[in-house]
Scaffold this active site. Structure first.
Site, PDB file in Angstrom:
ATOM      1  N   SER A 127      -1.458 -12.488  -9.729  1.00  0.00           N
ATOM      2  CA  SER A 127      -2.097 -11.823  -8.595  1.00  0.00           C
ATOM      3  C   SER A 127      -3.091 -12.754  -7.901  1.00  0.00           C
ATOM      4  N   PRO A 170     -10.734   2.449   1.681  1.00  0.00           N
ATOM      5  CA  PRO A 170     -10.891   3.615   0.797  1.00  0.00           C
ATOM      6  C   PRO A 170     -10.047   4.813   1.265  1.00  0.00           C
ATOM      7  N   TRP A 201     -10.166  -2.320  -3.426  1.00  0.00           N
ATOM      8  CA  TRP A 201      -9.109  -2.830  -4.293  1.00  0.00           C
ATOM      9  C   TRP A 201      -8.626  -4.190  -3.792  1.00  0.00           C
ATOM     10  N   CYS A 282       2.603 -11.468   6.204  1.00  0.00           N
ATOM     11  CA  CYS A 282       2.029 -12.125   5.006  1.00  0.00           C
ATOM     12  C   CYS A 282       2.585 -11.455   3.754  1.00  0.00           C
ATOM     13  N   GLU A 408       0.989  -3.856  -2.844  1.00  0.00           N
ATOM     14  CA  GLU A 408       1.949  -4.470  -1.904  1.00  0.00           C
ATOM     15  C   GLU A 408       3.062  -3.488  -1.541  1.00  0.00           C
TER      16      GLU A 408
HETATM   17  P1  TGC Z   1       5.931   0.219  11.283  1.00  0.00           P
HETATM   18  O1  TGC Z   1       6.134   0.996  12.547  1.00  0.00           O
HETATM   19  O2  TGC Z   1       6.970   0.234  10.262  1.00  0.00           O
HETATM   20  O3  TGC Z   1       5.619  -1.287  11.691  1.00  0.00           O
HETATM   21  C1  TGC Z   1       4.521  -1.626  12.518  1.00  0.00           C
HETATM   22  C2  TGC Z   1       4.743  -3.037  13.041  1.00  0.00           C
HETATM   23  O4  TGC Z   1       4.821  -3.935  11.945  1.00  0.00           O
HETATM   24  C3  TGC Z   1       6.102  -4.589  11.956  1.00  0.00           C
HETATM   25  N1  TGC Z   1       6.556  -4.699  10.569  1.00  0.00           N
HETATM   26  C4  TGC Z   1       6.792  -5.852   9.968  1.00  0.00           C
HETATM   27  N2  TGC Z   1       6.733  -7.126  10.414  1.00  0.00           N
HETATM   28  C5  TGC Z   1       7.033  -8.100   9.533  1.00  0.00           C
HETATM   29  N3  TGC Z   1       7.386  -7.840   8.252  1.00  0.00           N
HETATM   30  C6  TGC Z   1       7.458  -6.584   7.769  1.00  0.00           C
HETATM   31  N4  TGC Z   1       7.783  -6.359   6.497  1.00  0.00           N
HETATM   32  C7  TGC Z   1       7.151  -5.516   8.645  1.00  0.00           C
HETATM   33  N5  TGC Z   1       7.107  -4.175   8.510  1.00  0.00           N
HETATM   34  C8  TGC Z   1       6.746  -3.686   9.694  1.00  0.00           C
HETATM   35  C9  TGC Z   1       7.001  -3.676  12.761  1.00  0.00           C
HETATM   36  O5  TGC Z   1       8.077  -4.389  13.307  1.00  0.00           O
HETATM   37  C10 TGC Z   1       6.044  -3.177  13.809  1.00  0.00           C
HETATM   38  O6  TGC Z   1       5.866  -4.226  14.744  1.00  0.00           O
HETATM   39  P2  TGC Z   1       5.561  -3.884  16.279  1.00  0.00           P
HETATM   40  O7  TGC Z   1       5.498  -5.235  16.937  1.00  0.00           O
HETATM   41  O8  TGC Z   1       6.701  -3.025  16.743  1.00  0.00           O
HETATM   42  O9  TGC Z   1       4.259  -3.154  16.301  1.00  0.00           O
HETATM   43  O10 TGC Z   1       4.525   0.690  10.726  1.00  0.00           O
HETATM   44  P3  TGC Z   1       4.164   1.968   9.938  1.00  0.00           P
HETATM   45  O11 TGC Z   1       2.718   2.224  10.141  1.00  0.00           O
HETATM   46  O12 TGC Z   1       5.136   3.073  10.222  1.00  0.00           O
HETATM   47  O13 TGC Z   1       4.390   1.381   8.477  1.00  0.00           O
HETATM   48  C11 TGC Z   1       4.742   2.180   7.480  1.00  0.00           C
HETATM   49  C12 TGC Z   1       4.864   1.418   6.146  1.00  0.00           C
HETATM   50  C13 TGC Z   1       4.841   2.421   5.042  1.00  0.00           C
HETATM   51  C14 TGC Z   1       6.158   0.671   6.104  1.00  0.00           C
HETATM   52  C15 TGC Z   1       3.751   0.406   5.939  1.00  0.00           C
HETATM   53  O14 TGC Z   1       2.557   0.914   6.338  1.00  0.00           O
HETATM   54  C16 TGC Z   1       3.667  -0.142   4.533  1.00  0.00           C
HETATM   55  O15 TGC Z   1       4.386  -1.058   4.148  1.00  0.00           O
HETATM   56  N6  TGC Z   1       2.707   0.351   3.709  1.00  0.00           N
HETATM   57  C17 TGC Z   1       2.390  -0.244   2.432  1.00  0.00           C
HETATM   58  C18 TGC Z   1       1.025  -0.865   2.500  1.00  0.00           C
HETATM   59  C19 TGC Z   1       0.948  -2.135   1.730  1.00  0.00           C
HETATM   60  O16 TGC Z   1       1.923  -2.766   1.387  1.00  0.00           O
HETATM   61  N7  TGC Z   1      -0.278  -2.579   1.475  1.00  0.00           N
HETATM   62  C20 TGC Z   1      -0.485  -3.804   0.804  1.00  0.00           C
HETATM   63  C21 TGC Z   1      -1.934  -4.176   0.769  1.00  0.00           C
HETATM   64  S1  TGC Z   1      -2.175  -5.845   0.242  1.00  0.00           S
HETATM   65  C22 TGC Z   1      -1.940  -5.810  -1.403  1.00  0.00           C
HETATM   66  O17 TGC Z   1      -1.595  -4.857  -1.990  1.00  0.00           O
HETATM   67  C23 TGC Z   1      -2.163  -7.087  -2.074  1.00  0.00           C
HETATM   68  S2  TGC Z   1      -2.115  -7.011  -3.778  1.00  0.00           S
HETATM   69  C24 TGC Z   1      -2.037  -8.654  -4.040  1.00  0.00           C
HETATM   70  C25 TGC Z   1      -2.086  -9.067  -5.443  1.00  0.00           C
HETATM   71  O18 TGC Z   1      -3.107  -8.860  -6.103  1.00  0.00           O
HETATM   72  O19 TGC Z   1      -1.084  -9.672  -5.893  1.00  0.00           O
HETATM   73  P1  FAD Z   2      -2.052   6.064  -1.520  1.00  0.00           P
HETATM   74  O1  FAD Z   2      -1.646   5.480  -0.219  1.00  0.00           O
HETATM   75  O2  FAD Z   2      -3.109   7.101  -1.517  1.00  0.00           O
HETATM   76  O3  FAD Z   2      -0.759   6.647  -2.255  1.00  0.00           O
HETATM   77  C1  FAD Z   2      -0.841   7.411  -3.458  1.00  0.00           C
HETATM   78  C2  FAD Z   2       0.559   7.850  -3.848  1.00  0.00           C
HETATM   79  O4  FAD Z   2       1.120   8.644  -2.795  1.00  0.00           O
HETATM   80  C3  FAD Z   2       1.507   6.675  -4.053  1.00  0.00           C
HETATM   81  O5  FAD Z   2       2.353   6.945  -5.136  1.00  0.00           O
HETATM   82  C4  FAD Z   2       2.321   6.631  -2.743  1.00  0.00           C
HETATM   83  O6  FAD Z   2       3.618   6.109  -2.926  1.00  0.00           O
HETATM   84  C5  FAD Z   2       2.365   8.098  -2.381  1.00  0.00           C
HETATM   85  N1  FAD Z   2       2.547   8.265  -0.937  1.00  0.00           N
HETATM   86  C6  FAD Z   2       1.720   7.886   0.072  1.00  0.00           C
HETATM   87  N2  FAD Z   2       2.245   8.173   1.260  1.00  0.00           N
HETATM   88  C7  FAD Z   2       3.444   8.745   1.027  1.00  0.00           C
HETATM   89  C8  FAD Z   2       4.486   9.238   1.857  1.00  0.00           C
HETATM   90  N3  FAD Z   2       4.406   9.200   3.192  1.00  0.00           N
HETATM   91  N4  FAD Z   2       5.564   9.764   1.262  1.00  0.00           N
HETATM   92  C9  FAD Z   2       5.683   9.788  -0.081  1.00  0.00           C
HETATM   93  N5  FAD Z   2       4.749   9.326  -0.924  1.00  0.00           N
HETATM   94  C10 FAD Z   2       3.638   8.806  -0.369  1.00  0.00           C
HETATM   95  N6  FAD Z   2      -4.971  -4.213  -1.203  1.00  0.00           N
HETATM   96  C11 FAD Z   2      -5.306  -5.235  -0.354  1.00  0.00           C
HETATM   97  O7  FAD Z   2      -5.376  -5.054   0.856  1.00  0.00           O
HETATM   98  N7  FAD Z   2      -5.561  -6.486  -0.852  1.00  0.00           N
HETATM   99  C12 FAD Z   2      -5.531  -6.763  -2.177  1.00  0.00           C
HETATM  100  O8  FAD Z   2      -5.770  -7.912  -2.579  1.00  0.00           O
HETATM  101  C13 FAD Z   2      -5.210  -5.705  -3.080  1.00  0.00           C
HETATM  102  N8  FAD Z   2      -5.235  -5.920  -4.432  1.00  0.00           N
HETATM  103  C14 FAD Z   2      -5.103  -4.853  -5.287  1.00  0.00           C
HETATM  104  C15 FAD Z   2      -5.335  -5.043  -6.661  1.00  0.00           C
HETATM  105  C16 FAD Z   2      -5.262  -3.950  -7.531  1.00  0.00           C
HETATM  106  C17 FAD Z   2      -5.595  -4.143  -8.978  1.00  0.00           C
HETATM  107  C18 FAD Z   2      -4.891  -2.691  -7.030  1.00  0.00           C
HETATM  108  C19 FAD Z   2      -4.783  -1.495  -7.951  1.00  0.00           C
HETATM  109  C20 FAD Z   2      -4.644  -2.499  -5.691  1.00  0.00           C
HETATM  110  C21 FAD Z   2      -4.767  -3.579  -4.792  1.00  0.00           C
HETATM  111  N9  FAD Z   2      -4.637  -3.393  -3.408  1.00  0.00           N
HETATM  112  C22 FAD Z   2      -4.923  -4.418  -2.546  1.00  0.00           C
HETATM  113  C23 FAD Z   2      -4.420  -2.053  -2.865  1.00  0.00           C
HETATM  114  C24 FAD Z   2      -2.972  -1.603  -2.918  1.00  0.00           C
HETATM  115  O9  FAD Z   2      -2.198  -2.284  -1.968  1.00  0.00           O
HETATM  116  C25 FAD Z   2      -2.944  -0.076  -2.686  1.00  0.00           C
HETATM  117  O10 FAD Z   2      -3.462   0.519  -3.849  1.00  0.00           O
HETATM  118  C26 FAD Z   2      -1.544   0.424  -2.392  1.00  0.00           C
HETATM  119  O11 FAD Z   2      -1.103  -0.038  -1.133  1.00  0.00           O
HETATM  120  C27 FAD Z   2      -1.471   1.969  -2.414  1.00  0.00           C
HETATM  121  O12 FAD Z   2      -2.474   2.537  -1.641  1.00  0.00           O
HETATM  122  P2  FAD Z   2      -3.420   3.682  -2.263  1.00  0.00           P
HETATM  123  O13 FAD Z   2      -3.898   3.191  -3.581  1.00  0.00           O
HETATM  124  O14 FAD Z   2      -4.428   4.034  -1.253  1.00  0.00           O
HETATM  125  O15 FAD Z   2      -2.470   4.902  -2.543  1.00  0.00           O
END
Ligand code: TGC
Ligand code: FAD
Length: 429
Positions: A127, A170, A201, A282, A408
């Site tokens: 990570s 949050p 987080w 990214c 992610e």
């Molecule tokens: P949506 O309408 O789907 O897309 C909005 C705009 O984004 C573009 N897009 C992408 N572009 C490049 N690569 C992708 N994979 C893309 N996915 C979407 C899309 O084309 C659009 O562009 P534009 O120009 O038309 O505006 O947006 P939405 O709001 O409906 O998205 C829904 C959803 C669920 C897919 C999205 O919000 C999602 O993937 N949620 C998950 C959040 C997430 O992954 N968070 C990660 C936080 S970082 C993290 O967890 C790091 S942990 C790191 C570690 O410790 O290892």
């Molecule tokens: P929520 O969005 O509240 O979701 C809770 C549950 O509801 C999940 O099971 C989800 O699948 C479900 N759910 C939500 N929406 C829907 C839907 N529409 N339909 C069906 N089910 C749904 N984030 C960063 O930006 N940068 C980081 O470096 C990073 N590092 C992390 C490190 C750790 C140790 C952890 C635990 C998290 C980290 N995160 C980071 C955050 C991580 O990306 C989020 O926890 C993750 O994206 C889920 O968001 P949430 O925790 O708010 O859950």
């Protein structure tokens, strides 16, 4: 006619319709490898280049010799040593698939083999590396200005400058599009934005020198990326408290980011990219790395469970490994690891050729994280009560793999991304 077809038509009839008495030459051309390799059941090594194999071996050696001896105590103490990123930098493991700026410029597959080596030891160590390499360096590489690249990438590649990626808030995790963090023009200081909001987080945030923060520009409502340089933030405008007492990923450091009208110069904003395309681009690289990374964690669970099953004796002195139910658990997990590895290598190859789609990455991220977590949970049963002792390592992987399935993009979110791509119908709104 291709050479392959020529050869097929020229083949003796017996080769096409083999009888019981095959000519020796045909029999040998159809022979099998004599040894099944339980550590690489489907021979994924054959898909790798010499260079990729060498990179994988270097990374595996470093991880087994230098990271493995530290992980138990680090996990117990919830301690992350930033020196690890500097060691990885020395070996060229950071941002390894980027070209220039002191990066190694290896293939995407090779980059993922590095994550697999690290995650074989611990998902938390992977990570810390993924955030540095894929999320922050990858973001700067793809969207940064020439000045931003020159300023940050070379030192980040050496692990001298540490990065964090602030997207989650949050109140907004799976739905980052609703983020509340804002950037507004500084009312008195020209050329500056004031950033306000909270991220939570966030891996590496307490130790990061540069934090890539995604915020909505107040004037347009569009999401933009800002490089928040800690050393330039006036006191009280940036805080990054550590989140303690985690139940997983304890060998990594996680925190929050609080921005209280933090002044950030305009030249620290990514110049072009707007909207969620920025952070999600990214994430494509980091999610891909996780897909092969978690196979390393699962493989380590298999190796540990196999050793335990061979050594532990129950009922008339038989090793657990003799019992069919135990063998099935190992067979299921080894199959998942082998299939998952092949799929991740295939997606990496397509990524290297510019032919991968984000949905492919969602598919391997979701599948491999789900199977790794499920496999680890089932293999844990082989250890009986001893699984509860941290010295066996299996419980640590199970707790970590829950997190990999969650961050992610939680697996159900990736299901919806795939469902949307399959049906054309949006499930999020
Ligand atoms: P949506 O309408 O789907 O897309 C909005 C705009 O984004 C573009 N897009 C992408 N572009 C490049 N690569 C992708 N994979 C893309 N996915 C979407 C899309 O084309 C659009 O562009 P534009 O120009 O038309 O505006 O947006 P939405 O709001 O409906 O998205 C829904 C959803 C669920 C897919 C999205 O919000 C999602 O993937 N949620 C998950 C959040 C997430 O992954 N968070 C990660 C936080 S970082 C993290 O967890 C790091 S942990 C790191 C570690 O410790 O290892
Ligand atoms: P929520 O969005 O509240 O979701 C809770 C549950 O509801 C999940 O099971 C989800 O699948 C479900 N759910 C939500 N929406 C829907 C839907 N529409 N339909 C069906 N089910 C749904 N984030 C960063 O930006 N940068 C980081 O470096 C990073 N590092 C992390 C490190 C750790 C140790 C952890 C635990 C998290 C980290 N995160 C980071 C955050 C991580 O990306 C989020 O926890 C993750 O994206 C889920 O968001 P949430 O925790 O708010 O859950």
């Amino acid at each position: 006619m291709s050479r392959l077809l020529c050869r097929r038509f020229a083949a003796p009839r017996a080769a096409l319709f083999p009888s019981r008495r095959l000519p020796v030459s045909v029999a040998s051309s159809r022979s099998y490898a004599t040894q099944f390799d339980w550590e690489d059941p489907l021979g994924s090594k054959n898909l790798l280049t010499e260079e990729e194999l060498a990179i994988s071996e270097t990374a595996e050696r470093y991880c087994q010799e230098r990271l493995l001896p530290r992980v138990l105590q680090a996990y117990r103490d919830e301690h992350y040593d930033p020196e690890i990123l500097r060691e990885m930098g020395d070996l060229g493991l950071l941002g390894a698939n980027l070209k220039g700026y002191g990066c190694a410029g290896v293939s995407d597959v090779a980059g993922a083999l590095i994550t697999r080596a690290v995650e074989r030891v611990d998902s938390g160590y992977r990570s810390g590396m993924s955030v540095q390499s894929s999320l922050v360096m990858g973001g700067i590489y793809e969207f940064g200005s020439a000045e931003q690249k020159e300023k940050y990438l070379p030192e980040m590649a050496q692990g001298k400058l540490l990065g964090a990626f602030g997207l989650t808030e949050p109140n907004h995790g799976s739905d980052p599009g609703s983020m509340e963090t804002t950037a507004r023009e500084h009312p008195t200081k020209e050329g500056y934005y004031l950033l306000k909001g909270s991220k939570t987080w966030i891996t590496n945030s307490p130790i990061a020198d540069v934090l890539l923060v995604w915020a909505k520009l107040q004037s347009t409502g569009k999401i933009r990326g800002f490089l928040v340089d800690r050393k330039d933030c006036p006191a009280g405008t940036l805080e990054t408290p550590k989140i303690s007492n985690k139940t997983g990923l304890r060998a990594s450091i996680t925190g929050m980011i609080h921005l209280e009208d933090c002044p950030v110069p305009k030249e620290n904003m990514f110049p072009e990219v707007e909207g969620l395309k920025g952070p999600f681009s990214c994430l494509n690289g980091a999610r891909y790395g996780i897909s092969l990374g978690v196979m390393g964690a699962l493989e380590d669970c298999i190796a540990r469970a196999r050793t335990y099953a061979l050594e532990r004796k129950q009922f008339k002195g038989n090793p657990l490994a003799k019992y069919q139910l135990v063998q099935k658990k190992l067979a299921d997990a080894a199959t998942d690891a082998a299939y998952g590895t092949l799929a991740a290598v295939q997606v990496g190859r397509l990524k290297d050729e510019g032919k991968a789609t984000p949905e492919m990455i969602s598919m391997v991220k979701r599948q491999n994280c789900d199977r790794a977590l499920q496999g680890a949970r089932v293999l844990q049963e082989i250890f009986g009560g001893n699984a509860v002792s941290d010295e066996y390592g299996i419980g640590r992987h199970v707790a970590n793999l829950y997190v990999t399935q969650t961050y992610e993009g939680q697996s159900d979110i990736h299901s919806l991304i795939l469902g949307r791509a399959i049906t054309g119908v949006q499930a999020f709104v």
